[in-house]
Design a protein around this motif. Structure first.
Motif, mmCIF file in Angstrom:
data_model
loop_
_atom_site.group_PDB
_atom_site.id
_atom_site.type_symbol
_atom_site.label_atom_id
_atom_site.label_comp_id
_atom_site.label_asym_id
_atom_site.label_seq_id
_atom_site.Cartn_x
_atom_site.Cartn_y
_atom_site.Cartn_z
ATOM 1 N N ALA A 1 0.190 5.168 -1.090
ATOM 2 C CA ALA A 1 -0.919 5.581 -0.271
ATOM 3 C C ALA A 1 -0.070 6.381 1.009
ATOM 4 O O ALA A 1 0.900 5.750 1.358
ATOM 5 N N VAL B 1 -6.522 -0.815 4.169
ATOM 6 C CA VAL B 1 -5.902 -2.298 4.061
ATOM 7 C C VAL B 1 -5.897 -2.981 5.220
ATOM 8 O O VAL B 1 -6.230 -3.911 5.572
ATOM 9 N N THR C 1 -3.768 3.763 4.313
ATOM 10 C CA THR C 1 -3.320 2.310 4.539
ATOM 11 C C THR C 1 -3.935 1.577 5.475
ATOM 12 O O THR C 1 -4.553 0.549 5.444
ATOM 13 N N SER D 1 0.843 -1.214 0.145
ATOM 14 C CA SER D 1 0.021 0.086 0.013
ATOM 15 C C SER D 1 0.972 1.407 0.009
ATOM 16 O O SER D 1 0.504 2.136 -0.896
#
Length: 462
Positions: free
Chosen positions: A353, A362, A358, A348
């Protein structure tokens, strides 16, 4: 011999069986050429001998302890005079309990009759004889079990496989006992709840809007309406739990994110144990804090704003309960976030990002199953809390969603109904089991919802 001493003797026999079994396997290996001729390691033969010494002996000991009291009672009662044996079960039980109390040193001889003194001497004799026979039988079974293994040790004997099978059987037995225990709890609550619903209609309980479990003893008694509406208790439980979750979930989750992704190792090593200390504080301490500090502060703050706040409110109980639950959410969420593979973070961040993106897009989705599990644990903790609610929210069963008023919860009412001298067959007492049954289904519903959420979002990463 007392049971703890007997267990120590059995432990010594198991250790001796292990040593003899291992030594015997080495002698067999030497005669066969080398230790490699054995199917299993020497320790496996020792473990097998120790297990055969312990398990049958423990079964005999458990069976003996289960039957010992009834057998001794039968022998003692059989020696009593005929007029005593003709007493009813309750009076004979009281008579026998006095004998046991004297034998244990809890009663004076002047309070006992001659027949009871003689029966107490018989009881002591039977008890001593039972202890000696128990020691002899358990040791004999342990020695025979160990010898059955030791004399059969051969190079081709699959000792390791047998040890694995025994352990597998023990683990299955433990899991089966856990299932049976759960089933027994559910059935015991269910049977008593069915008795309650025979006296109070199910519809009145599930959809009633008033909770006043007072049963009139006399026909002219006032103030004993006997209303068993469950809705006010459910609303009060959900209200306090919602306030607690509004505090615990955001604070706990954000604390976990900071400790996992932003804090230094030194800060994390100091801060996380300090936060987890909150989980070890007794709930009665939180209750005192809520009743003496938080509730008066909320009442004074509300009065300064022109609001009517009860001296015991759902808001005070929920706030303190949320503080108590923060460590559960924080600790579990922190462990789950740290368990997310570091490659997801790197991928990520490598795509450009930010750390904020993130975490949101994520890490949180990847750790969502564990986070949901932690929140579910926190919700269960909130629903089952009693002491804080008693001290800070009161016992009033009001149907309201105003957190500034006094309410009560299901668990508090269960405790209240089962305290006192109320007869067990009355609807007031049986209502506690009906509340427990409904609470069980509410918790089950929460588990089903959490399982659905976990499965749905986990598929994105499988």
């Amino acid at each position: 011999m007392q049971t703890p001493s007997l267990l120590l003797v059995l432990l010594a026999l198991c250790i001796a069986s292990f040593a003899f079994g291992r030594q015997r396997s080495r002698h067999v290996a030497t005669a066969a050429g080398s230790v490699h001729s054995l199917h299993s390691l020497p320790k496996h033969y020792g473990h097998l001998a120790a297990m055969w010494a312990a398990l049958p002996a423990l079964l005999v000991l458990v069976a003996w302890l289960a039957l010992e009291g009834q057998v001794i009672r039968g022998l003692v009662v059989a020696d009593l005079p005929a007029d005593v044996q003709a007493l009813g079960d309750s009076r004979l039980g009281l008579y026998y309990n006095q004998i046991l109390a004297y034998a244990a040193g809890g009663m004076d001889a002047s309070m006992m009759s001659a027949d009871q003194l003689a029966a107490a001497r018989d009881y002591a004799h039977y008890k001593q004889s039972s202890g000696q026979l128990k020691l002899l039988l358990v040791c004999l079974v342990a020695v025979i079990g160990a010898l059955l293994v030791i004399v059969r040790i051969r190079p081709a004997m699959r000792a390791r496989n047998q040890v694995e099978s025994i352990w597998k059987g023990l683990l299955f037995a433990c899991s089966f006992i856990a299932v049976l225990t759960t089933l027994g709890i559910v059935l015991s609550v269910l049977f008593e709840a069915v008795r309650f619903f025979h006296k109070i209609p199910v519809t009145d309980f599930l959809f009633g809007l008033q909770w006043s479990p007072q049963i009139a003893i006399r026909a002219d008694q006032v103030g004993a309406s006997g209303s068993f509406g469950f809705v006010p208790l459910l609303v009060g439980t959900l209200l306090i739990s919602a306030v607690a979750m509004l505090i615990a979930v955001p604070v706990g989750l954000m604390s976990a994110i900071y400790l996992s992704e932003y804090a230094s190792k030194q800060f994390r090593a100091v801060t996380k144990p300090i936060l987890e200390i909150l989980a070890g504080v007794p709930t009665v301490v939180y209750g005192f804090f809520a009743a003496l500090t938080v509730a008066p502060f909320i009442r004074e703050l509300g009065e300064s704003l022109g609001l009517s706040v009860a001296s015991e409110s759902a808001l005070a109980a929920g706030l303190v309960m949320g503080v108590m639950i923060i460590p559960f959410v924080m600790s579990l969420s922190d462990d789950i976030i740290n368990a997310v593979p570091y490659s997801l973070r790197e991928a990520s961040l490598g795509l450009g990002a930010t750390m904020n993106e993130t975490i949101r897009k994520v890490l949180i989705p990847a750790a969502l199953p564990g986070i949901v599990g932690g929140i579910l644990l926190a919700v269960s903790r909130a629903i089952g809390e009693t002491m804080i609610v008693v001290m800070a929210a009161g016992l009033s069963a009001r149907l309201t969603i105003n957190p500034l008023e006094a309410v009560t919860t299901i668990t508090v009412q269960i405790v209240t109904l089962l305290v006192g001298d109320q007869e067990f067959d009355s609807p007031k007492t049986l209502a506690a089991f009906a509340l427990g049954l409904v609470l069980f289904f509410v918790t089950l519903l929460l588990n089903v919802i959490a399982l659905y959420v976990v499965r749905r979002y986990r598929e994105q990463y499988e």
